[in-house]
Design a protein around this motif. Structure first.
Motif, PDB file in Angstrom:
ATOM      1  N   VAL A 125     -59.226  -8.779  39.996  1.00 19.28           N
ATOM      2  CA  VAL A 125     -59.716 -10.090  39.543  1.00 19.28           C
ATOM      3  C   VAL A 125     -59.198 -10.191  37.941  1.00 19.28           C
ATOM      4  CG1 VAL A 125     -61.273 -11.708  38.807  1.00 19.28           C
ATOM      5  CG2 VAL A 125     -61.320 -10.664  40.997  1.00 19.28           C
ATOM      6  N   LEU A 126     -59.448  -9.061  37.288  1.00 18.45           N
ATOM      7  CA  LEU A 126     -59.263  -9.085  35.893  1.00 18.45           C
ATOM      8  C   LEU A 126     -57.563  -9.290  35.458  1.00 18.45           C
ATOM      9  CD1 LEU A 126     -60.124  -8.682  32.840  1.00 18.45           C
ATOM     10  CD2 LEU A 126     -59.630  -6.136  33.364  1.00 18.45           C
ATOM     11  N   VAL A 127     -57.042  -8.457  36.211  1.00 15.92           N
ATOM     12  CA  VAL A 127     -55.484  -8.546  35.902  1.00 15.92           C
ATOM     13  C   VAL A 127     -54.836  -9.829  36.127  1.00 15.92           C
ATOM     14  CG1 VAL A 127     -53.216  -7.267  36.405  1.00 15.92           C
ATOM     15  CG2 VAL A 127     -55.269  -5.882  35.821  1.00 15.92           C
ATOM     16  N   THR A 128     -55.280 -10.181  37.552  1.00 13.78           N
ATOM     17  CA  THR A 128     -54.492 -11.489  38.008  1.00 13.78           C
ATOM     18  C   THR A 128     -54.941 -12.937  37.075  1.00 13.78           C
ATOM     19  OG1 THR A 128     -54.865 -11.039  40.239  1.00 13.78           O
ATOM     20  CG2 THR A 128     -54.571 -13.194  40.080  1.00 13.78           C
ATOM     21  N   LEU A 129     -56.381 -12.783  36.531  1.00 13.22           N
ATOM     22  CA  LEU A 129     -56.512 -13.850  35.533  1.00 13.22           C
ATOM     23  C   LEU A 129     -55.914 -13.563  34.180  1.00 13.22           C
ATOM     24  CD1 LEU A 129     -60.576 -14.088  36.246  1.00 13.22           C
ATOM     25  CD2 LEU A 129     -58.412 -15.772  36.914  1.00 13.22           C
ATOM     26  N   ASP A 147     -50.279   0.761  38.168  1.00 14.02           N
ATOM     27  CA  ASP A 147     -51.531   0.680  37.786  1.00 14.02           C
ATOM     28  C   ASP A 147     -52.124   1.939  36.864  1.00 14.02           C
ATOM     29  OD1 ASP A 147     -54.230  -0.950  37.193  1.00 14.02           O
ATOM     30  OD2 ASP A 147     -54.923   0.656  38.612  1.00 14.02           O
ATOM     31  N   ASP A 148     -51.862   2.949  37.880  1.00 14.49           N
ATOM     32  CA  ASP A 148     -52.020   4.425  37.448  1.00 14.49           C
ATOM     33  C   ASP A 148     -51.143   4.400  35.954  1.00 14.49           C
ATOM     34  OD1 ASP A 148     -53.624   5.100  39.347  1.00 14.49           O
ATOM     35  OD2 ASP A 148     -52.051   5.979  40.458  1.00 14.49           O
ATOM     36  N   TYR A 149     -49.896   3.973  35.910  1.00 14.42           N
ATOM     37  CA  TYR A 149     -49.162   4.160  34.699  1.00 14.42           C
ATOM     38  C   TYR A 149     -49.860   3.693  33.575  1.00 14.42           C
ATOM     39  CZ  TYR A 149     -45.836   4.008  31.445  1.00 14.42           C
ATOM     40  OH  TYR A 149     -45.033   4.171  29.870  1.00 14.42           O
ATOM     41  N   TYR A 150     -50.441   2.554  33.649  1.00 12.44           N
ATOM     42  CA  TYR A 150     -51.088   1.785  32.639  1.00 12.44           C
ATOM     43  C   TYR A 150     -52.123   2.567  32.052  1.00 12.44           C
ATOM     44  CZ  TYR A 150     -53.808  -0.922  29.760  1.00 12.44           C
ATOM     45  OH  TYR A 150     -54.671  -1.529  28.525  1.00 12.44           O
ATOM     46  N   LYS A 151     -53.058   2.964  33.071  1.00  8.03           N
ATOM     47  CA  LYS A 151     -54.155   3.721  32.724  1.00  8.03           C
ATOM     48  C   LYS A 151     -53.924   4.936  31.744  1.00  8.03           C
ATOM     49  CE  LYS A 151     -56.872   2.037  36.450  1.00  8.03           C
ATOM     50  NZ  LYS A 151     -57.584   2.285  38.183  1.00  8.03           N
ATOM     51  N   LEU A 152     -52.967   5.713  32.522  1.00  5.68           N
ATOM     52  CA  LEU A 152     -52.475   7.004  31.619  1.00  5.68           C
ATOM     53  C   LEU A 152     -51.972   6.708  30.173  1.00  5.68           C
ATOM     54  CD1 LEU A 152     -50.710   8.717  34.855  1.00  5.68           C
ATOM     55  CD2 LEU A 152     -53.007   9.686  33.578  1.00  5.68           C
ATOM     56  N   SER A 153     -51.176   5.474  30.024  1.00  8.21           N
ATOM     57  CA  SER A 153     -50.484   5.061  28.952  1.00  8.21           C
ATOM     58  C   SER A 153     -51.554   4.694  27.985  1.00  8.21           C
ATOM     59  CB  SER A 153     -49.778   4.074  29.102  1.00  8.21           C
ATOM     60  OG  SER A 153     -49.056   3.382  28.039  1.00  8.21           O
ATOM     61  N   ARG A 154     -52.776   4.097  28.253  1.00  3.83           N
ATOM     62  CA  ARG A 154     -53.808   3.971  27.507  1.00  3.83           C
ATOM     63  C   ARG A 154     -54.595   5.229  27.267  1.00  3.83           C
ATOM     64  NH1 ARG A 154     -57.565   0.926  25.299  1.00  3.83           N
ATOM     65  NH2 ARG A 154     -59.626   1.041  25.942  1.00  3.83           N
ATOM     66  N   TYR A 207     -53.372  -7.690  26.158  1.00  8.80           N
ATOM     67  CA  TYR A 207     -52.054  -7.933  25.612  1.00  8.80           C
ATOM     68  C   TYR A 207     -51.003  -6.624  25.961  1.00  8.80           C
ATOM     69  CZ  TYR A 207     -54.439 -11.506  23.097  1.00  8.80           C
ATOM     70  OH  TYR A 207     -55.039 -12.488  22.522  1.00  8.80           O
ATOM     71  N   ARG A 208     -51.609  -5.406  25.800  1.00  3.72           N
ATOM     72  CA  ARG A 208     -50.863  -4.223  25.844  1.00  3.72           C
ATOM     73  C   ARG A 208     -50.546  -3.962  27.460  1.00  3.72           C
ATOM     74  NH1 ARG A 208     -53.401   0.293  21.819  1.00  3.72           N
ATOM     75  NH2 ARG A 208     -51.237   0.282  20.700  1.00  3.72           N
ATOM     76  N   ARG A 209     -51.463  -4.613  28.363  1.00  6.75           N
ATOM     77  CA  ARG A 209     -51.039  -4.321  29.593  1.00  6.75           C
ATOM     78  C   ARG A 209     -50.075  -5.318  30.261  1.00  6.75           C
ATOM     79  NH1 ARG A 209     -56.211  -3.355  32.327  1.00  6.75           N
ATOM     80  NH2 ARG A 209     -56.839  -5.428  31.579  1.00  6.75           N
ATOM     81  N   PHE A 210     -50.349  -6.657  29.728  1.00 11.50           N
ATOM     82  CA  PHE A 210     -49.371  -7.421  29.932  1.00 11.50           C
ATOM     83  C   PHE A 210     -47.832  -7.298  29.617  1.00 11.50           C
ATOM     84  CE2 PHE A 210     -47.266 -11.530  29.955  1.00 11.50           C
ATOM     85  CZ  PHE A 210     -47.432 -12.196  31.172  1.00 11.50           C
ATOM     86  N   GLN A 211     -47.544  -6.863  28.293  1.00  6.07           N
ATOM     87  CA  GLN A 211     -46.402  -6.535  27.710  1.00  6.07           C
ATOM     88  C   GLN A 211     -45.530  -5.717  28.659  1.00  6.07           C
ATOM     89  OE1 GLN A 211     -45.049  -3.758  25.689  1.00  6.07           O
ATOM     90  NE2 GLN A 211     -46.891  -2.743  26.221  1.00  6.07           N
ATOM     91  N   LEU A 212     -46.041  -4.799  29.359  1.00  2.00           N
ATOM     92  CA  LEU A 212     -45.540  -3.821  29.984  1.00  2.00           C
ATOM     93  C   LEU A 212     -44.864  -4.292  31.254  1.00  2.00           C
ATOM     94  CD1 LEU A 212     -48.047  -0.757  30.185  1.00  2.00           C
ATOM     95  CD2 LEU A 212     -45.826  -0.808  28.773  1.00  2.00           C
ATOM     96  N   ASN A 270     -52.923 -12.426  33.690  1.00  2.00           N
ATOM     97  CA  ASN A 270     -51.516 -12.888  33.958  1.00  2.00           C
ATOM     98  C   ASN A 270     -51.427 -14.580  34.010  1.00  2.00           C
ATOM     99  OD1 ASN A 270     -50.823 -10.523  34.188  1.00  2.00           O
ATOM    100  ND2 ASN A 270     -50.571 -10.089  36.247  1.00  2.00           N
ATOM    101  N   ASP A 271     -52.285 -14.868  34.775  1.00  2.00           N
ATOM    102  CA  ASP A 271     -52.384 -16.352  34.911  1.00  2.00           C
ATOM    103  C   ASP A 271     -52.807 -17.197  33.531  1.00  2.00           C
ATOM    104  OD1 ASP A 271     -52.415 -16.366  37.707  1.00  2.00           O
ATOM    105  OD2 ASP A 271     -54.458 -16.784  38.097  1.00  2.00           O
ATOM    106  N   ILE A 272     -53.425 -16.315  32.418  1.00  2.00           N
ATOM    107  CA  ILE A 272     -53.674 -17.042  31.190  1.00  2.00           C
ATOM    108  C   ILE A 272     -52.444 -16.822  30.075  1.00  2.00           C
ATOM    109  CG2 ILE A 272     -55.004 -16.606  28.892  1.00  2.00           C
ATOM    110  CD1 ILE A 272     -57.302 -15.700  30.674  1.00  2.00           C
ATOM    111  N   PHE A 273     -51.672 -15.727  30.385  1.00  2.00           N
ATOM    112  CA  PHE A 273     -50.530 -15.511  29.618  1.00  2.00           C
ATOM    113  C   PHE A 273     -49.514 -16.217  30.025  1.00  2.00           C
ATOM    114  CE2 PHE A 273     -52.442 -11.199  28.446  1.00  2.00           C
ATOM    115  CZ  PHE A 273     -52.629 -11.357  27.331  1.00  2.00           C
ATOM    116  N   SER A 274     -49.418 -16.646  31.228  1.00  2.00           N
ATOM    117  CA  SER A 274     -48.261 -17.259  31.771  1.00  2.00           C
ATOM    118  C   SER A 274     -48.315 -18.987  31.546  1.00  2.00           C
ATOM    119  CB  SER A 274     -47.787 -17.024  33.466  1.00  2.00           C
ATOM    120  OG  SER A 274     -49.245 -17.168  34.053  1.00  2.00           O
TER     121      SER A 274
END
Length: 232
Positions: free
Chosen positions: A13-17, A126-133, A162-167, A19-23
């Motif tokens: 829900v979080l990631v989808t919302l 998703d795993d990549y983002y978590k490890l990157s963070r 912002y960091r998650r979305f720019q990836l 993305n909806d906000i940024f787009s």
């Protein structure tokens, strides 16, 4: 939109919302009703409430009296300024981490980077983002300075979406991984000045990429939102 395998309902829900906000699908001022969102995602209100709390914490959503939760207005200038501050803070963190990290911490940082590489190669975004963070958080912790850790992490929370979305921008994940490899090597080489310089450039670039995305897609987002409002 189906839930990605291995992702919790609240994270989906979080990631989808986000993305909806940024787009622009959810424009500034759009109302976010928990019951309606629960129906949209076919979940209970609990994961929706958890996602909303994180959106409020990051500043993408705000609660107003008699209006409930609404999408906050995102000012690109404010966002860029946040990244500018964060780049300086993370530069300082990288400098002190290069000096102060224990051998065990350096080994764990190397392992996290290797796992990030594997996750990206396998397409586990998703795993990549978590490890990157986690890579960033480990460097911050490696300063062994409680005040610096607290200040940097509090600002970092605001930049999470912002960091998650720019990836998702084409080529950004690969570029992000290469930046991390260079920062890691500077820390392993105990080169504080290089680690600081690379970290500052890395974080500033993230802000630049996101600002470019918003600038180039704002027209499309407005057109999309307008067409949907007429269709309704």
């Amino acid at each position: 939109m189906p839930k990605t395998r291995g992702v919790t309902h609240s994270a989906h829900v979080l990631v989808t919302l986000e993305n909806d906000i940024f787009s622009g699908i959810l424009p500034p001022g759009a109302s976010l009703d928990e019951e309606a969102l629960a129906q949209r995602f076919n979940v209970s209100r609990t994961p929706v409430r958890e996602a909303m709390l994180q959106l409020i914490q990051s500043g993408l959503v705000e609660k107003k009296p008699r209006q409930g939760a609404i999408v906050a207005r995102t000012d690109v200038g404010d966002m860029i300024r946040l990244f500018e501050v964060m780049s300086e803070l993370e530069g300082v963190c990288a400098k002190y981490a290069a000096r102060r990290m224990t051998e065990a911490e350096r080994s764990q940082l190397s392992d996290t980077h290797a796992r990030s590489d594997a996750a990206l190669s396998a397409g586990r975004d998703d795993d990549y983002y978590k490890l990157s963070r986690n890579f960033h958080l480990m460097i911050i912790d490696g300063t062994h300075n409680r005040d610096l850790i607290d200040i940097t992490n509090r600002l970092g929370i605001k930049l999470v979406p912002y960091r998650r979305f720019q990836l998702s921008y084409p080529g950004r994940s690969d570029s992000n991984l290469k930046d991390h490899a260079a920062i890691l090597q500077a820390i392993l080489d105990r080169d504080p000045d290089l680690a600081a310089e690379l970290s500052r450039k890395h974080t500033n670039l993230q802000g630049d990429v996101l600002a470019e995305y918003i600038a180039t897609n704002s027209g499309k987002a407005a057109e999309f939102a307008g067409s949907h409002s007429h269709a309704g």
